[in-house]
Enzyme design. Structure first.
Site, short mmCIF file in Angstrom:
data_model
loop_
_atom_site.label_atom_id
_atom_site.label_comp_id
_atom_site.label_asym_id
_atom_site.label_seq_id
_atom_site.Cartn_x
_atom_site.Cartn_y
_atom_site.Cartn_z
N ASN A 1 -19.10 -52.01 -7.41
CA ASN A 1 -20.01 -53.19 -6.72
C ASN A 1 -21.28 -53.50 -7.65
OD1 ASN A 1 -17.78 -53.50 -4.75
ND2 ASN A 1 -18.79 -51.97 -3.63
N GLU B 1 -13.01 -57.65 -2.44
CA GLU B 1 -14.07 -57.47 -1.63
C GLU B 1 -15.14 -58.12 -1.88
OE1 GLU B 1 -14.03 -53.06 -1.24
OE2 GLU B 1 -12.38 -53.06 0.26
N ARG C 1 -9.85 -52.67 -12.66
CA ARG C 1 -9.28 -52.06 -11.41
C ARG C 1 -8.09 -52.93 -10.71
NH1 ARG C 1 -12.81 -50.91 -7.04
NH2 ARG C 1 -11.97 -48.61 -6.82
N ASP D 1 -6.04 -47.29 0.22
CA ASP D 1 -7.52 -46.69 -0.11
C ASP D 1 -7.98 -45.54 0.42
OD1 ASP D 1 -10.05 -47.13 -0.73
OD2 ASP D 1 -10.93 -48.23 0.94
N GLU E 1 -14.94 -40.28 1.49
CA GLU E 1 -15.00 -41.22 2.69
C GLU E 1 -14.22 -41.36 3.52
OE1 GLU E 1 -14.38 -44.89 0.30
OE2 GLU E 1 -14.65 -46.23 2.19
C1 GCV Z 1 -17.02 -49.49 -3.95
C2 GCV Z 1 -13.34 -49.18 -0.46
C3 GCV Z 1 -14.54 -48.42 0.11
C4 GCV Z 1 -15.82 -49.26 -0.54
C5 GCV Z 1 -15.36 -49.15 -2.25
C6 GCV Z 1 -14.09 -49.97 -2.40
C7 GCV Z 1 -13.69 -50.01 -3.80
O1 GCV Z 1 -13.08 -50.49 0.38
O2 GCV Z 1 -14.86 -48.63 1.31
O3 GCV Z 1 -16.97 -48.85 -0.44
O4 GCV Z 1 -16.50 -49.96 -2.90
O5 GCV Z 1 -12.93 -49.29 -1.52
O6 GCV Z 1 -12.95 -49.05 -3.95
O7 GCV Z 1 -13.97 -50.77 -4.55
#
Ligand code: GCV
Length: 723
Positions: free
Chosen positions: A230, A311, A344, A385, A413
């Site tokens: 991000n 996202e 990605r 995920d 996570e």
């Molecule tokens: C970096 C999930 C995580 C996000 C992450 C995203 C991704 O949604 O919760 O924090 O963002 O994956 O891999 O891009």
């Protein structure tokens, strides 16, 4: 029993002292697996006779790093470093170098033709009438990797006679992805703040970066993405590029290339353009100039990592272009410099009503063959995920014309943040050894990502780093094992993760069998325990909204359906699970026909993935003969029992290692046991309300009513996302 073990441990400590071993003392985990603490007297004596002299030059930064590591390691492990020499004058010399750099090594006429740039041999040889050990690479980096391997042999108590080791990495790009933000926070990071001190860089370059590079090189990691996917466009401004270049300079001798995550809309945000359309000549020119600027500062720059149209991130689809158009824009400007694009595949659309698990495949499979040669598609291990358990992503094996790069998550996570002891080796191994059947039996995910299945020279494996400013780097001593196992598997995806756990324990804690054996068992069982107390039988995505802490299978607070747990478990009065067969979303048919056939058939689907692929009634008969409802409760309960056992195992190991690391793990295991109980009770309370069934006999009821679990809320949870 506990007293018995403690007494034994006490006796062993006294014995260690009488044998002249250093007593266990307080440590903070900073040294990772590169501890180099004194070996037991007998082993040290054996090793000393085989490492009595060091012949290694320091003419290049990488060979200097190799020599320094050998001296540091041997000094620590054996009590004193062997003398340096230009030639072999006694039995037991260690000779490290390349054929080109060392006339002594040239004399050996070793066949190094298959080693490539990074491979090495470690060989017992005779030189000038003396027994010696040669550590030889074609290139300097092979010498460094071989030196770390040699030290590992000592650290883990291996014999040093008749050595005939040849190692060549099976995967080309072995990369840590940091989700570090420029403000110092780390998305999904649970080990403090970012280790990159952007504010003080490039003027102050912390010595910690060298230790970071040493640790990575010791397990063969050769690339680091410094910033979050991000991404902030500022990373591409001259000031930040100078900072990145300062880090690249530290990493260079260790064979580590710097990569950057880039924001697709950077030409607008920092370039003053009106568009970021990948087919616009002005945009292409902007990226070309920016890339040239980067390579002036970092001639060995690795390339870009891009999260696009995912996202909320900008991407080529904003301009009605494809992901291939976007990736190729970067590929073309990087190609003249030898750089790569890691694009990605983690995409799912806000507007699509299709099953989220299907969307990456639907988006990317039609683009196979449309990417330029230096693009790798970076695919998360599962279709959703990083859940505690997912089937492998159907993209593996489905895009033979495109190099697919594995993306694993090392940071936990969804697996208990920093405090839960969950060794991820078995998760990684399960994915890598899964058979995609893409080209018949044996087409494992490992053969897709190492490039061998489809004949790709370019291959890669990325791990989302779990590293931060905590003294122990990873938020807990056991989390270090996940960094370690990721690196070892990226080097060779066929390695046994049990063997890796054992070598990590020996290097990190102790070679004492009475410690090693129970800890290996505890680590190997820990991932299944977490699956059981969080998401058994193929359930997924039941965690709290946004922060992802704790259970919340009831939660519908987030705006998107596919961010809400009920979207995933679909529990109602009749049954539970997501029908992904032909009668449902048909995600099962994204797999190769034999795999699809078994996932489509409830009787053939492994029960570990039952509710991922099927919606089944609560009274569905499992292979055990019990009902699904019974098995669900049994698995949740088993998870808690397993963690309790892990805590008790650790209790019996008091005295085998230093008090500080012992106590920290003990405290974390108590947290884990409490939270495992919370997961179990909250999920059982919720699913019981759905099923309307009484608890099967013999199982304890949840400690609190469902309303209690639903009422819990959490503030300042670490690692929250920045978008
Ligand atoms: C970096 C999930 C995580 C996000 C992450 C995203 C991704 O949604 O919760 O924090 O963002 O994956 O891999 O891009």
């Amino acid at each position: 029993m506990a007293l018995f073990f403690r007494t034994i441990a006490g006796v062993m400590l006294m014995l260690a002292a009488s044998l002249g071993m250093a007593p266990a003392h307080a440590e903070d985990g900073y040294e990772l697996w590169l501890r180099y603490h004194p070996l037991a007297a007998q082993q040290a004596q054996y090793d000393r006779s085989r490492a009595s002299q060091l012949v290694a030059d320091a003419a290049t930064p990488t060979r200097a790093a190799a020599r320094a590591e050998l001296l540091r390691g041997l000094r620590g492990l054996l009590g004193a470093a062997p003398p340096l020499s230009d030639t072999v004058t006694r039995s037991g010399a260690i000779i490290a170098g390349t054929t080109a750099s060392s006339p002594l090594i040239a004399e050996l006429h070793l066949d190094t033709s298959k080693l490539g740039k990074e491979g090495y041999v470690i060989r017992s040889v005779t030189l000038h009438g003396h027994a010696a050990i040669a550590i030889v690479g074609n290139d300097d980096i092979g010498v460094l990797y071989g030196s770390f391997h040699f030290l590992r042999l000592l650290q883990t108590g291996q014999p040093l006679d008749h050595l005939a080791i040849t190692e060549v990495p099976r995967v080309k790009l072995r990369v840590l992805d940091h989700w570090d933000n420029l403000n110092g926070s780390v998305e999904r990071g649970y080990a403090g703040t970012s280790i990159w001190d952007w504010w003080k860089l490039p003027d102050w370059v912390s010595p910690r970066y060298t230790d970071y590079a040493r640790a990575n090189a010791s397990i063969g990691i050769n690339g680091v993405v410094l910033n979050n996917v991000n991404a902030d466009a500022l990373i591409l401004t001259p000031a930040y590029l100078q900072k990145a270049a300062a880090l690249a300079a530290v990493f260079r001798p260790y064979g580590i290339h710097v990569y950057l995550s880039v924001r697709f809309s950077a030409p607008i945000e920092i370039g003053g353009l009106k568009t970021a359309d990948p087919l616009d000549p002005e945009v292409q020119r902007w990226w070309r100039q920016k890339t040239d600027e980067i390579y002036k500062l970092m001639p060995d720059f690795g390339g870009f990592l891009v999260k696009a149209n995912s996202e909320g991130q900008p991407g080529p689809q904003d301009y009605k272009r494809t992901h291939a158009d976007g990736a190729n824009l970067f590929a073309d400007v990087l190609a003249p410099h030898g750089g790569v694009v890691m694009w990605r595949a983690f995409v799912y659309s806000q507007s699509s009503a299709d099953d989220r698990a299907k969307q990456a495949y639907s988006e990317f499979k039609p683009l196979d063959g449309r990417f330029h040669a230096n693009v790798l598609l970076q695919v998360k291990n599962g279709p959703i995920d990083f859940q505690p358990r997912e089937p492998f992503s159907p993209l593996f094996g489905a895009m033979p014309k495109t190099p697919l790069m594995m993306e694993f998550q090392i940071t936990k996570e969804y697996l208990g943040f920093a405090t839960h002891l969950v060794y991820l080796g078995p998760l990684y191994e399960e994915v890598l050894s899964s058979d995609t059947m893409a080209q018949g039996k044996g087409s494992t995910v490992a053969t897709v990502i190492d490039g061998s299945l489809d004949g790709h020279a370019l291959s890669g494996m990325a791990g989302i780093a779990n590293i931060g400013t905590d003294r122990d780097w990873c938020g807990s001593d056991f989390n270090q094992a996940n960094w370690y196992v990721f690196g070892r598997l990226a080097w060779n995806p066929a390695l046994s993760t049990r063997a890796i756990a054992e070598e990590w324990i020996r290097m990190t804690f102790s070679n004492d069998e009475a410690f090693v054996k129970p800890v290996v068992d505890m680590m190997m069982g820990s991932r299944e325990a977490a699956v059981d107390y969080m998401t058994p039988l193929g359930l997924a995505h039941l965690m709290g909204p946004g922060h992802h802490y704790g259970p919340a299978p009831w939660d519908t607070s987030l705006p998107r359906a596919d961010w809400r747990p009920p979207y995933y478990h679909r529990a109602d009065h009749q049954g539970i699970g997501f029908d992904r067969t032909r009668t449902g979303s048909d995600a099962a048919d994204q797999y190769a026909p034999p795999i699809a056939a078994s996932f489509n058939d409830v009787k053939q689907t492994p029960e570990t993935l039952l509710l991922w692929f099927h919606h089944v009634p609560w009274d569905y008969r499992m292979r055990s003969g019990h009902t699904l409802w019974y098995e669900l409760v049994a698995h949740y309960t088993q998870g808690v029992t397993d963690v309790k056992r892990m805590r008790e195992t650790w209790q019996h190991l008091d005295g085998y290692i230093d008090a500080d690391r012992y106590r920290k793990t003990a405290a974390f295991l108590s947290i884990q046991e409490r939270e495992a109980q919370w997961w179990r009770d909250a999920c059982i309370a919720y699913f019981q309300q759905m099923s309307g069934l009484p608890l099967p006999p013999g199982f304890a009821p949840p400690q609190h009513p469902l309303s209690y679990y639903e009422s819990l809320s959490f503030h300042n949870v670490p690692g929250q996302s920045s978008w």
